[in-house]
Structures are given as C-alpha cells and as structure tokens.
Design a protein around this motif. Structure first.
Motif, PDB file in Angstrom:
ATOM      1  N   THR A   1      43.282  67.577  49.914  1.00  0.00           N
ATOM      2  CA  THR A   1      41.998  66.521  49.548  1.00  0.00           C
ATOM      3  C   THR A   1      40.875  67.081  49.658  1.00  0.00           C
ATOM      4  O   THR A   1      40.646  68.002  50.518  1.00  0.00           O
ATOM      5  CB  THR A   1      42.306  65.154  50.296  1.00  0.00           C
ATOM      6  N   SER A   2      39.983  66.477  48.865  1.00  0.00           N
ATOM      7  CA  SER A   2      38.637  67.108  48.842  1.00  0.00           C
ATOM      8  C   SER A   2      37.742  66.203  50.201  1.00  0.00           C
ATOM      9  O   SER A   2      38.370  65.214  50.615  1.00  0.00           O
ATOM     10  CB  SER A   2      37.843  67.012  47.686  1.00  0.00           C
ATOM     11  N   GLY A   3      36.428  66.416  50.362  1.00  0.00           N
ATOM     12  CA  GLY A   3      35.715  65.445  51.182  1.00  0.00           C
ATOM     13  C   GLY A   3      35.056  64.592  50.313  1.00  0.00           C
ATOM     14  O   GLY A   3      35.309  64.459  49.004  1.00  0.00           O
ATOM     15  N   GLY A   4      34.457  63.487  50.965  1.00  0.00           N
ATOM     16  CA  GLY A   4      33.643  62.353  50.086  1.00  0.00           C
ATOM     17  C   GLY A   4      32.669  62.839  49.262  1.00  0.00           C
ATOM     18  O   GLY A   4      31.867  63.744  49.600  1.00  0.00           O
ATOM     19  N   GLN A   5      32.745  62.314  47.983  1.00  0.00           N
ATOM     20  CA  GLN A   5      31.887  62.499  47.023  1.00  0.00           C
ATOM     21  C   GLN A   5      31.200  61.366  46.386  1.00  0.00           C
ATOM     22  O   GLN A   5      31.830  60.342  46.407  1.00  0.00           O
ATOM     23  CB  GLN A   5      32.348  63.694  45.871  1.00  0.00           C
ATOM     24  N   ALA A   6      30.241  61.528  45.531  1.00  0.00           N
ATOM     25  CA  ALA A   6      29.566  60.294  44.987  1.00  0.00           C
ATOM     26  C   ALA A   6      30.669  60.026  43.998  1.00  0.00           C
ATOM     27  O   ALA A   6      31.261  60.671  43.189  1.00  0.00           O
ATOM     28  CB  ALA A   6      28.146  60.705  44.225  1.00  0.00           C
ATOM     29  N   TRP A   7      30.848  58.632  43.910  1.00  0.00           N
ATOM     30  CA  TRP A   7      31.732  58.024  42.750  1.00  0.00           C
ATOM     31  C   TRP A   7      30.943  57.759  41.418  1.00  0.00           C
ATOM     32  O   TRP A   7      30.154  57.419  41.523  1.00  0.00           O
ATOM     33  CB  TRP A   7      32.344  56.601  43.440  1.00  0.00           C
ATOM     34  N   HIS A   8      31.854  58.200  40.396  1.00  0.00           N
ATOM     35  CA  HIS A   8      31.239  58.113  39.127  1.00  0.00           C
ATOM     36  C   HIS A   8      31.368  56.545  38.591  1.00  0.00           C
ATOM     37  O   HIS A   8      30.937  56.330  37.483  1.00  0.00           O
ATOM     38  CB  HIS A   8      31.949  59.001  38.045  1.00  0.00           C
ATOM     39  N   LYS A   9      31.554  55.626  39.487  1.00  0.00           N
ATOM     40  CA  LYS A   9      31.657  54.099  39.254  1.00  0.00           C
ATOM     41  C   LYS A   9      32.745  53.626  37.977  1.00  0.00           C
ATOM     42  O   LYS A   9      32.674  52.685  37.514  1.00  0.00           O
ATOM     43  CB  LYS A   9      30.196  53.765  38.626  1.00  0.00           C
ATOM     44  N   ARG A  10      33.767  54.475  38.016  1.00  0.00           N
ATOM     45  CA  ARG A  10      34.596  54.172  36.971  1.00  0.00           C
ATOM     46  C   ARG A  10      36.299  54.230  37.490  1.00  0.00           C
ATOM     47  O   ARG A  10      36.733  54.988  38.105  1.00  0.00           O
ATOM     48  CB  ARG A  10      34.879  55.265  35.776  1.00  0.00           C
ATOM     49  N   MET A  11      36.845  52.999  37.149  1.00  0.00           N
ATOM     50  CA  MET A  11      38.105  52.665  37.587  1.00  0.00           C
ATOM     51  C   MET A  11      39.002  52.029  36.713  1.00  0.00           C
ATOM     52  O   MET A  11      38.454  51.037  36.081  1.00  0.00           O
ATOM     53  CB  MET A  11      38.122  51.930  39.201  1.00  0.00           C
ATOM     54  N   ASP A  12      40.007  52.758  36.263  1.00  0.00           N
ATOM     55  CA  ASP A  12      40.937  52.026  35.382  1.00  0.00           C
ATOM     56  C   ASP A  12      41.984  50.926  35.935  1.00  0.00           C
ATOM     57  O   ASP A  12      42.911  51.237  36.581  1.00  0.00           O
ATOM     58  CB  ASP A  12      41.744  53.279  34.630  1.00  0.00           C
ATOM     59  N   ILE A  13      41.572  49.659  35.652  1.00  0.00           N
ATOM     60  CA  ILE A  13      42.334  48.630  36.226  1.00  0.00           C
ATOM     61  C   ILE A  13      43.081  47.969  35.032  1.00  0.00           C
ATOM     62  O   ILE A  13      43.834  46.792  35.386  1.00  0.00           O
ATOM     63  CB  ILE A  13      41.518  47.774  36.793  1.00  0.00           C
ATOM     64  N   ASN A  14      43.212  48.540  33.831  1.00  0.00           N
ATOM     65  CA  ASN A  14      43.853  47.884  32.787  1.00  0.00           C
ATOM     66  C   ASN A  14      45.314  47.674  32.968  1.00  0.00           C
ATOM     67  O   ASN A  14      45.979  46.847  32.507  1.00  0.00           O
ATOM     68  CB  ASN A  14      43.603  48.585  31.515  1.00  0.00           C
ATOM     69  N   GLY A  15      45.860  48.597  33.751  1.00  0.00           N
ATOM     70  CA  GLY A  15      47.225  48.633  33.830  1.00  0.00           C
ATOM     71  C   GLY A  15      47.632  48.091  35.396  1.00  0.00           C
ATOM     72  O   GLY A  15      48.880  48.179  35.867  1.00  0.00           O
ATOM     73  N   GLY A  16      46.750  47.392  36.095  1.00  0.00           N
ATOM     74  CA  GLY A  16      46.759  46.889  37.487  1.00  0.00           C
ATOM     75  C   GLY A  16      48.158  46.277  37.547  1.00  0.00           C
ATOM     76  O   GLY A  16      48.573  46.334  38.928  1.00  0.00           O
ATOM     77  N   GLU A  17      48.651  45.357  36.639  1.00  0.00           N
ATOM     78  CA  GLU A  17      49.682  44.482  36.895  1.00  0.00           C
ATOM     79  C   GLU A  17      50.887  45.265  36.536  1.00  0.00           C
ATOM     80  O   GLU A  17      52.278  44.866  36.905  1.00  0.00           O
ATOM     81  CB  GLU A  17      49.662  43.160  36.068  1.00  0.00           C
ATOM     82  N   ARG A  18      50.943  46.624  35.885  1.00  0.00           N
ATOM     83  CA  ARG A  18      52.191  47.257  35.753  1.00  0.00           C
ATOM     84  C   ARG A  18      52.244  48.371  36.459  1.00  0.00           C
ATOM     85  O   ARG A  18      53.344  49.110  36.550  1.00  0.00           O
ATOM     86  CB  ARG A  18      52.311  47.638  34.185  1.00  0.00           C
ATOM     87  N   SER A  19      51.279  48.918  36.976  1.00  0.00           N
ATOM     88  CA  SER A  19      51.284  50.050  37.981  1.00  0.00           C
ATOM     89  C   SER A  19      51.053  49.848  39.559  1.00  0.00           C
ATOM     90  O   SER A  19      50.346  49.025  39.644  1.00  0.00           O
ATOM     91  CB  SER A  19      50.052  51.242  37.327  1.00  0.00           C
ATOM     92  N   PRO A  20      51.418  50.745  40.282  1.00  0.00           N
ATOM     93  CA  PRO A  20      51.448  50.594  41.639  1.00  0.00           C
ATOM     94  C   PRO A  20      49.862  50.353  42.260  1.00  0.00           C
ATOM     95  O   PRO A  20      49.518  50.085  43.414  1.00  0.00           O
ATOM     96  CB  PRO A  20      52.340  51.386  42.285  1.00  0.00           C
ATOM     97  N   ARG A  21      49.107  51.173  41.524  1.00  0.00           N
ATOM     98  CA  ARG A  21      47.782  51.353  41.900  1.00  0.00           C
ATOM     99  C   ARG A  21      46.737  51.573  40.545  1.00  0.00           C
ATOM    100  O   ARG A  21      47.200  51.913  39.795  1.00  0.00           O
ATOM    101  CB  ARG A  21      47.367  52.307  42.935  1.00  0.00           C
ATOM    102  N   PRO A  22      45.693  50.913  40.894  1.00  0.00           N
ATOM    103  CA  PRO A  22      44.451  51.186  39.779  1.00  0.00           C
ATOM    104  C   PRO A  22      44.155  52.916  39.615  1.00  0.00           C
ATOM    105  O   PRO A  22      44.468  53.528  40.775  1.00  0.00           O
ATOM    106  CB  PRO A  22      43.227  50.381  40.314  1.00  0.00           C
ATOM    107  N   ALA A  23      43.666  53.253  38.604  1.00  0.00           N
ATOM    108  CA  ALA A  23      43.522  54.557  38.715  1.00  0.00           C
ATOM    109  C   ALA A  23      41.994  55.177  38.755  1.00  0.00           C
ATOM    110  O   ALA A  23      41.065  54.416  37.942  1.00  0.00           O
ATOM    111  CB  ALA A  23      44.120  55.365  37.329  1.00  0.00           C
ATOM    112  N   VAL A  24      41.671  56.239  39.680  1.00  0.00           N
ATOM    113  CA  VAL A  24      40.269  56.596  39.507  1.00  0.00           C
ATOM    114  C   VAL A  24      40.510  58.103  39.096  1.00  0.00           C
ATOM    115  O   VAL A  24      41.368  58.656  39.859  1.00  0.00           O
ATOM    116  CB  VAL A  24      39.716  56.639  40.827  1.00  0.00           C
ATOM    117  N   HIS A  25      39.869  58.760  38.130  1.00  0.00           N
ATOM    118  CA  HIS A  25      40.080  60.004  37.460  1.00  0.00           C
ATOM    119  C   HIS A  25      39.049  60.881  38.095  1.00  0.00           C
ATOM    120  O   HIS A  25      37.731  60.682  38.046  1.00  0.00           O
ATOM    121  CB  HIS A  25      40.147  59.996  36.254  1.00  0.00           C
TER     122      HIS A  25
END
Length: 393
Positions: A260-284
């Motif tokens: 892992t990296s250290g903590g960095q600024a978040w780009h404010k994007r999170m993919d939750i379109n597949g939230g009911e089908r995948s085990p976790r939302p995606a942050v790229h």
C-alpha cells in the motif's frame, strides 16, 4: 415503523459486525444495515495488519487487548480469520527515520510493549533476508501480525447471525430518527426500523447522518493505493512498514503480496454502479501512485516487483485531525453511540472495538479510559495536526 429491535448497527465493517456479535450473543435483538455489504469499505480495503507497534499512547491499551483476542478469535467465531502472528518490522530508510524509530522503541518499550530495536542492516536481514541491504535499521514487535480482512468480517457476521442478529445489505440509512433527545430508530431507502439504541459505525458516511442532528466529527477522507500480486513463493513473514508511514506491505497466507501507499488526497470519485452486484464499490487510483508504490517495493524488497499483478484498488480512510477514532456516546442524544474516524488503523482494534461499542450502547463500563476518543474533543482543538498513517490495520 417496521419490526422493532433492541439495537440498530449502521455499518457492517469489522467494528459494526463485531458490536452486533457481542450484543446478539448476549440475547439482544440486533439488526445491522449497510448500504453495500460486509467489509465493502475500509475493513475490506485495508492491509489488515494486526499491530500494536507505532500506536498513539492512548490507543496502545486497546491494541494490546485486541491482540489478545485475536489469538483465539478463530476458535471463538468458529471460522478462519487467517490470523498470522509473525511480527511487524518498521524500517528506517535514512538517518532521520533511524532516530525516529529508535525513540519510538524506547517510548513504547517503557509502556510495556515487547518491542526491540534492530540497530543495523545485518541484524535486520538475519530476520528478513528479502529486505534491501540499504535499510539502516528497524523496530520489531514479535506479537504483531496480520489477518484476512474479508474472512475476518465474514466470521463475525456468521457468528452474529448464528446468535440471532439480522443483516440488511444494500440498504442505505438516510436518517437517524430522534424525538425529544432520544433515539427512536433509523430510516432507510427501503423501510423504517425502530430501536432505542443505534450504533453508528458507517465510516466516512457517518457525517451524513450526524449533520442533521447538529453533530459533527471533522473527517478528512484520504485515499490509499493497494496492489496485490498473484501467489508467489514465500519470502516474507512479517508485516513491513516504514517510519514515515507512506508505504507498507505483507505477504498473505496464500503467497500474494499486498502493498500500500500512504494516505493521499482523494480525487472524489467512487464507482458505486455495481454496488449490489460486487463485494465493494470501486475507487480507482491514479497511475502515478501505482508507479510510486512499485518503485518503493523494489527499493525495499529487491526483485519482488517482477511478479505479476492480480488486482489493484484504492481504499478510502476517514482521518480525524489527531488520527484517533471517536468511540463515544453522542452528546445530548440518548441512545446514540458513535464509532468513526479510525484513520486507517481500525482493523486490528475490531474485536475489542466490538466489546467497547456493545458496552457503551448498554450503558456498561468498558474497562478502558476513552477520554482520548471523546466525540467532543475537537470542539476546543480545531487545528490538531494530522499524522501520517497508512491503511495498516
């Protein structure tokens, strides 16, 4: 209102699931509600270290108590956590880090932690030969370790369900219902639930529910990049960190490297379109960060970056100004317990956090001094500096 409960837990990460387990096994009627699924956010994204070393003095008693619980957790929950206790090594890459680690060892050893200083590279590599000959020294805590985050949370969920707890996944809590200064239940995007006591363990989403109640925990959401390799031959037993907190890694029980990296600024994007089908939302994560993590891995563990990458993701952590969580009953609202702001190192604490939250919700003694984790502590200290932390457990 739908069916009434004794307790509602908002959030099915390790803290919420462990609290539900503790309450259900005592015979209480409990429901856990999560907008995604168990371990979908920080509890699943984490490096999953189980460490005491490098902790804030206020947090160290909780970490030590948690580690004692980890040693028998698989037997208690009746399911594997893949907990491994082979130690944590924190590396000094330069003279400044060397002095920082030496002081940390002195201070935490004085607090009674089994922690030793490895003063040179030869001593370090006698323990972990895969590490670089350029590292100056390190700390070593033999009672630290790591576990599998999804297996552990899954074990808590299964044990809680066997004890009678209910889990409502893919259901978003939209409001905590309060009348006359007392909790009445919660509203969700699907139903309303009645209960006199609510435990809020929703991570970075917690402030959405606190705001309408006139409460606030100052949270800075940070992003941590995680890279996972395919299974490879084992060369590393310990969890590895660095003094500055900007890189960490371990080799899982299945042979996969997880770094892992250290903590960095978040780009404010999170993919939750597949939230009911995948085990976790995606942050790229950004490509530049991947390069930095890989380059540091090669510097610290030469030759390991030749292995194929299996998975890449970014985790989001809810950082408080002092990098300590809030573990407290809500001021002026009877029946509300707040657990948030674990700042990337709440996974290890999960088993003891569950006990603490259950005790707070029941109005029992917790057995710990929780003054450093008070919900009101930021009211008079708005400018506390943030500490560098990784998603380290």
């Amino acid at each position: 209102m739908s069916e009434a409960y004794d307790f509602i837990v908002v959030g099915a990460g390790i803290s919420g699931s462990a609290a539900a387990y503790q309450l259900a096994r005592q015979g209480h009627k409990v429901v856990v509600i999560d907008r995604f699924a168990p371990a979908a956010m920080a509890s699943g994204w984490t490096l999953a270290g189980v460490r005491q070393s490098g902790r804030h003095p206020a947090e160290l008693p909780l970490a030590r108590a948690a580690v004692e619980l980890w040693t028998t957790l698989e037997e208690e929950l009746g399911a594997p956590t893949h907990y491994t206790r082979k130690g944590n090594v924190r590396l000094a890459r330069n003279e400044e880090e060397y002095e920082h680690i030496r002081r940390m060892v002195e201070e935490q050893s004085a607090d009674g932690l089994d922690l030793s200083f490895l003063p040179d590279n030869a001593t370090l590599r006698a323990m972990a030969p895969a590490l670089s000959p350029a590292i100056l020294g390190a700390s070593f805590c033999p009672t630290d370790g790591h576990a599998d985050p999804h297996a552990t949370v899954g074990a808590f969920v299964a044990a809680a369900e066997r004890a009678g707890a209910s889990f409502r996944n893919h259901e978003r809590v939209t409001a905590i219902l309060v009348e006359g200064g007392r909790v009445m239940g919660v509203a969700t995007d699907k139903d309303n639930y009645s209960a006199p006591r609510v435990i809020l363990a929703a991570g970075l989403f917690g402030c959405e529910l606190l705001g309408p109640l006139g409460l606030d925990v100052p949270i800075d959401v940070r992003m941590v990049t995680v890279i996972r390799s395919v299974p490879v031959e084992r060369v590393l037993d310990q969890v590895i960190g660095v003094a500055a907190g900007n890189w960490a890694g371990r080799q899982e029980v299945n042979g996969r490297f997880r770094v892992t990296s250290g903590g960095q600024a978040w780009h404010k994007r999170m993919d939750i379109n597949g939230g009911e089908r995948s085990p976790r939302p995606a942050v790229h994560p950004p490509m530049a960060t991947l390069g930095e993590v890989v380059a540091e891995m090669e510097r610290l563990l030469p030759g390991t970056t030749a292995h194929a990458v299996e998975e890449v993701w970014a985790g989001l952590i809810d950082m408080t100004p002092d990098a300590l969580p809030v573990l407290d009953t809500a001021p002026a609202i009877e029946g509300l317990v707040i657990a948030m702001g674990f700042s990337g190192h709440g996974f290890c604490l999960g088993p003891i956090t569950g006990q603490i939250l259950a005790a707070l919700a029941l109005g029992d003694e917790t057995g710990f001094d929780l003054s450093a984790f008070a919900a009101t502590r930021f009211n008079s200290r708005p400018d506390l500096p943030q500490e560098a932390m990784t998603l380290h457990g």
